[in-house]
Design a protein around this motif. Structure first.
Motif, mmCIF file in Angstrom:
data_model
loop_
_atom_site.group_PDB
_atom_site.id
_atom_site.type_symbol
_atom_site.label_atom_id
_atom_site.label_comp_id
_atom_site.label_asym_id
_atom_site.label_seq_id
_atom_site.Cartn_x
_atom_site.Cartn_y
_atom_site.Cartn_z
ATOM 1 N N TYR A 48 -4.419 -6.576 11.000
ATOM 2 C CA TYR A 48 -4.714 -7.349 12.214
ATOM 3 C C TYR A 48 -6.210 -7.259 12.470
ATOM 4 N N ASP A 49 -6.938 -6.503 11.553
ATOM 5 C CA ASP A 49 -8.213 -6.619 11.969
ATOM 6 C C ASP A 49 -8.830 -7.520 10.770
ATOM 7 N N VAL A 50 -9.374 -8.735 10.880
ATOM 8 C CA VAL A 50 -9.812 -9.458 9.861
ATOM 9 C C VAL A 50 -10.922 -9.161 9.273
ATOM 10 N N LEU A 51 -12.034 -8.229 9.870
ATOM 11 C CA LEU A 51 -13.165 -7.871 9.390
ATOM 12 C C LEU A 51 -12.977 -6.609 8.057
ATOM 13 N N LYS A 52 -11.990 -6.336 7.984
ATOM 14 C CA LYS A 52 -11.771 -5.177 7.113
ATOM 15 C C LYS A 52 -11.291 -5.750 5.633
ATOM 16 N N THR A 53 -11.807 -5.514 4.675
ATOM 17 C CA THR A 53 -11.650 -5.742 3.309
ATOM 18 C C THR A 53 -10.357 -5.103 2.679
ATOM 19 N N LEU A 54 -9.692 -5.624 1.683
ATOM 20 C CA LEU A 54 -8.739 -5.338 1.103
ATOM 21 C C LEU A 54 -8.984 -3.692 0.603
ATOM 22 N N VAL A 55 -10.070 -3.489 -0.042
ATOM 23 C CA VAL A 55 -10.187 -2.175 -0.265
ATOM 24 C C VAL A 55 -10.278 -1.310 0.849
ATOM 25 N N VAL A 56 -10.661 -1.530 2.008
ATOM 26 C CA VAL A 56 -10.937 -0.722 3.347
ATOM 27 C C VAL A 56 -9.467 -0.512 3.734
ATOM 28 N N LEU A 57 -8.618 -1.701 3.699
ATOM 29 C CA LEU A 57 -7.168 -1.790 4.039
ATOM 30 C C LEU A 57 -6.459 -0.673 3.119
ATOM 31 N N ASP A 58 -6.646 -0.451 1.822
ATOM 32 C CA ASP A 58 -5.937 -0.060 0.891
ATOM 33 C C ASP A 58 -6.140 1.630 0.914
ATOM 34 N N ARG A 59 -7.475 1.808 1.460
ATOM 35 C CA ARG A 59 -7.828 3.286 1.799
ATOM 36 C C ARG A 59 -7.226 3.699 3.018
ATOM 37 N N ASP A 60 -7.124 2.679 3.905
ATOM 38 C CA ASP A 60 -6.639 3.181 5.052
ATOM 39 C C ASP A 60 -4.911 3.439 4.905
ATOM 40 N N ASN A 73 -3.662 4.333 2.435
ATOM 41 C CA ASN A 73 -3.532 5.653 1.608
ATOM 42 C C ASN A 73 -3.670 6.881 2.427
ATOM 43 N N GLN A 74 -4.266 6.612 3.422
ATOM 44 C CA GLN A 74 -4.733 7.779 4.263
ATOM 45 C C GLN A 74 -3.697 8.057 4.953
ATOM 46 N N TYR A 75 -2.797 6.886 5.430
ATOM 47 C CA TYR A 75 -1.635 6.920 6.457
ATOM 48 C C TYR A 75 -0.747 7.815 5.758
ATOM 49 N N ILE A 76 -0.380 7.338 4.332
ATOM 50 C CA ILE A 76 0.453 7.915 3.520
ATOM 51 C C ILE A 76 0.328 9.315 3.612
ATOM 52 N N GLU A 77 -1.117 10.041 3.421
ATOM 53 C CA GLU A 77 -1.461 11.268 3.220
ATOM 54 C C GLU A 77 -1.092 12.153 4.581
ATOM 55 N N ASP A 78 -1.541 11.550 5.717
ATOM 56 C CA ASP A 78 -1.120 11.836 7.113
ATOM 57 C C ASP A 78 0.519 12.313 7.036
ATOM 58 N N HIS A 79 1.283 11.285 6.437
ATOM 59 C CA HIS A 79 2.687 11.258 6.781
ATOM 60 C C HIS A 79 3.093 12.372 5.889
ATOM 61 N N LYS A 80 2.486 12.636 4.516
ATOM 62 C CA LYS A 80 2.940 13.865 3.974
ATOM 63 C C LYS A 80 2.541 15.126 4.666
ATOM 64 N N LYS A 81 1.320 15.137 5.266
ATOM 65 C CA LYS A 81 1.226 16.476 6.028
ATOM 66 C C LYS A 81 2.253 16.648 7.542
ATOM 67 N N LEU A 82 2.668 15.473 7.843
ATOM 68 C CA LEU A 82 3.657 15.552 8.804
ATOM 69 C C LEU A 82 4.852 16.161 8.346
ATOM 70 N N LEU A 83 5.092 15.901 7.099
ATOM 71 C CA LEU A 83 6.488 16.284 6.398
ATOM 72 C C LEU A 83 6.321 17.838 6.015
ATOM 73 N N LYS A 84 5.165 18.281 5.923
ATOM 74 C CA LYS A 84 5.161 19.724 5.564
ATOM 75 C C LYS A 84 5.496 20.598 6.654
#
Length: 165
Positions: free
Chosen positions: A140-152, A154-165
């Motif tokens: 939804y943020d049009v100012l973010k590039t695809l690289v930034v969105l991809d990084r975000d 990936n970080q959300y996936i890492e956060d989800h893995k932390k929650l599963l621990k």
């Protein structure tokens, strides 16, 4: 003169200083923790159990028995807590990392409200809700590039893995 010398010795490492040094060594090595735990969780129930056989009346036996049962239950709880303590520390560390990820104003509002009103057992559910809030904003943020969105993402996936621990 002798009293002044004795007073200076006590202040500068006399008997009090030796005892304090002994306690410092015990605390530094974790021995103090071990010694206190052994006396409180093992010797005290043994002492009570021996005393159980030495009391003269039936009423005293029941009073002592109640204390023994309570002490054994508390000692068991203590040992189980000590056994699980490394996992508890890991969970606290993961929650701290996830807490630091709260950046948006709506996340701050939810985070502060949740922290103030919800018991600690519901913290994981709150963290999951915060992750869902972050993920719902992806794209939804049009100012973010695809690289930034991809990084975000990936970080959300890492956060989800932390929650599963």
């Amino acid at each position: 003169m002798a009293e002044v010398t004795a007073l200076k010795n006590m202040q500068n490492g006399g008997q009090c200083g030796v005892f304090r040094h002994f306690l410092d060594v015990l605390e530094a090595d974790g021995l103090y923790d071990i010694v206190v735990n052994i006396f409180v969780t093992i010797f005290y129930p043994i002492h009570l159990t021996i005393g159980l056989f030495l009391v003269p009346t039936l009423a005293d036996i029941f009073k002592n028995l109640v204390i023994i049962i309570t002490d054994v239950a508390c000692s068991t709880k203590h040992f189980l807590f000590r056994y699980k303590q490394p996992k508890i520390r890991d969970i606290q560390h993961l929650l701290k990392e996830l807490d630091e990820r709260v950046v948006a104003p709506d996340e701050h509002n939810y985070f502060n409200t949740t922290r103030a009103n919800v018991p600690r057992l519901c913290v994981m559910a709150g963290q999951l809700r915060l992750l869902a809030m972050r993920m719902s904003k992806v794209g939804y943020d049009v100012l973010k590039t695809l690289v930034v969105l991809d990084r975000d993402v990936n970080q959300y996936i890492e956060d989800h893995k932390k929650l599963l621990k």
